[in-house]
Scaffold this active site. Sequence first.
Site, PDB file in Angstrom:
ATOM      1  CE  LYS A  13      -2.188  -0.998   3.839  1.00  0.00           C
ATOM      2  NZ  LYS A  13      -1.670  -2.347   4.213  1.00  0.00           N
ATOM      3  NE  ARG A  88      -4.107  -1.339  10.136  1.00  0.00           N
ATOM      4  CZ  ARG A  88      -3.107  -0.848   9.404  1.00  0.00           C
ATOM      5  NH1 ARG A  88      -3.211   0.304   8.824  1.00  0.00           N
ATOM      6  NH2 ARG A  88      -2.005  -1.544   9.274  1.00  0.00           N
ATOM      7  NE  ARG A 127       7.783  -3.313   5.774  1.00  0.00           N
ATOM      8  CZ  ARG A 127       6.500  -2.967   5.855  1.00  0.00           C
ATOM      9  NH1 ARG A 127       5.791  -2.776   4.764  1.00  0.00           N
ATOM     10  NH2 ARG A 127       5.916  -2.879   7.018  1.00  0.00           N
ATOM     11  NE  ARG A 160       6.460  -0.833   9.970  1.00  0.00           N
ATOM     12  CZ  ARG A 160       5.281  -0.864   9.344  1.00  0.00           C
ATOM     13  NH1 ARG A 160       5.138  -0.274   8.188  1.00  0.00           N
ATOM     14  NH2 ARG A 160       4.263  -1.486   9.894  1.00  0.00           N
ATOM     15  NE  ARG A 171       2.297  -5.215  11.041  1.00  0.00           N
ATOM     16  CZ  ARG A 171       3.463  -5.232  10.390  1.00  0.00           C
ATOM     17  NH1 ARG A 171       4.523  -5.834  10.914  1.00  0.00           N
ATOM     18  NH2 ARG A 171       3.569  -4.653   9.224  1.00  0.00           N
TER      19      ARG A 171
HETATM   20  P1  ADP Z   1       1.123  -2.357   7.988  1.00  0.00           P
HETATM   21  O1  ADP Z   1      -0.037  -2.138   7.074  1.00  0.00           O
HETATM   22  O2  ADP Z   1       2.349  -2.819   7.282  1.00  0.00           O
HETATM   23  O3  ADP Z   1       0.820  -3.194   9.191  1.00  0.00           O
HETATM   24  P2  ADP Z   1       0.990   0.438   8.927  1.00  0.00           P
HETATM   25  O4  ADP Z   1       2.142   1.346   8.826  1.00  0.00           O
HETATM   26  O5  ADP Z   1      -0.189   0.761   8.092  1.00  0.00           O
HETATM   27  O6  ADP Z   1       1.595  -0.979   8.568  1.00  0.00           O
HETATM   28  O7  ADP Z   1       0.520   0.296  10.435  1.00  0.00           O
HETATM   29  C1  ADP Z   1       1.403  -0.026  11.478  1.00  0.00           C
HETATM   30  C2  ADP Z   1       0.650  -0.052  12.801  1.00  0.00           C
HETATM   31  O8  ADP Z   1       0.107   1.243  13.077  1.00  0.00           O
HETATM   32  C3  ADP Z   1      -0.548  -0.994  12.861  1.00  0.00           C
HETATM   33  O9  ADP Z   1      -0.171  -2.308  13.207  1.00  0.00           O
HETATM   34  C4  ADP Z   1      -1.400  -0.304  13.949  1.00  0.00           C
HETATM   35  O10 ADP Z   1      -0.919  -0.605  15.240  1.00  0.00           O
HETATM   36  C5  ADP Z   1      -1.173   1.163  13.689  1.00  0.00           C
HETATM   37  N1  ADP Z   1      -2.188   1.726  12.765  1.00  0.00           N
HETATM   38  C6  ADP Z   1      -1.957   2.256  11.542  1.00  0.00           C
HETATM   39  N2  ADP Z   1      -3.096   2.669  10.954  1.00  0.00           N
HETATM   40  C7  ADP Z   1      -4.094   2.384  11.835  1.00  0.00           C
HETATM   41  C8  ADP Z   1      -5.500   2.533  11.825  1.00  0.00           C
HETATM   42  N3  ADP Z   1      -6.149   3.076  10.778  1.00  0.00           N
HETATM   43  N4  ADP Z   1      -6.203   2.120  12.902  1.00  0.00           N
HETATM   44  C9  ADP Z   1      -5.587   1.584  13.956  1.00  0.00           C
HETATM   45  N5  ADP Z   1      -4.264   1.390  14.044  1.00  0.00           N
HETATM   46  C10 ADP Z   1      -3.511   1.787  12.988  1.00  0.00           C
END
Ligand code: ADP
Length: 213
Positions: A13, A88, A127, A160, A171
């Site tokens: 994404k 999400r 990654r 990360r 996740r």
């Molecule tokens: P990925 O999609 O690779 O897991 P992100 O960078 O989108 O990585 O998200 C990393 C973390 O940030 C998630 O595991 C969550 O804890 C938090 N997070 C990000 N976006 C949201 C969201 N919209 N709602 C709740 N938590 C979020």
Amino acid sequence: MRLILLGPPGAGKGTQAKMLKEKFHIPQISTGDILRQSVKDNNELGIKASSFMDVGELVPDDVVIGLIKERIKQVDCETGFILDGFPRTIVQAEKLSETLNEMGLLIDRVVDLEVTAEEVISRLAGRSTCPDCGGMFHEESRPPKVSGICDGCGGVLAQRQDDNSETILKRLDVYQESTAPLKQFYKKQGNLKAVTARGSVEEIFSRVLEMVK
Ligand code: ADP
Ligand code: ZN
């Protein structure tokens, strides 16, 4: 143009959102990036968020909804935006619709990046990202020219915190449970398009472009 990118962690994404941003000159809004920046700044939001992020859980809805509401009202979003990592949960999606409604706006397209769980695990485990410019690399599929150094800005690459096998599995569970139902949500609204997120970054991008035209 207002777009949402859906898909499991590791679907790409962030990479696709950055390419869309360059192409259409609209901002990429990544809740993950915003939250990680807050963690780095060690501010109130960051302190609250990191306890969830470190273990692969979602940050509470009210926190991220508040962030997004503020962000999409800024002037640079007037011509559109790309949401990456938000919504999400169904609650987040409903609140987003509500907020856009109040502004007289709609989401034009939701692109779902489809990839298998096995693929995700190998992608995330290999990654690394540049903390300075957000550049993304992968041991096998996209190695940096100099090991550990960002091609773009020379920053020192880092893994990360949440890209370890235990947190990755968590996740993925959270994705299946809370985020995958959004596909149905947007399908009902008639603006969901699925894209196979396999192949090269450029191949995937051309599929995405087909869907947003
Ligand atoms: P990925 O999609 O690779 O897991 P992100 O960078 O989108 O990585 O998200 C990393 C973390 O940030 C998630 O595991 C969550 O804890 C938090 N997070 C990000 N976006 C949201 C969201 N919209 N709602 C709740 N938590 C979020
Ligand atoms: Zn960099």
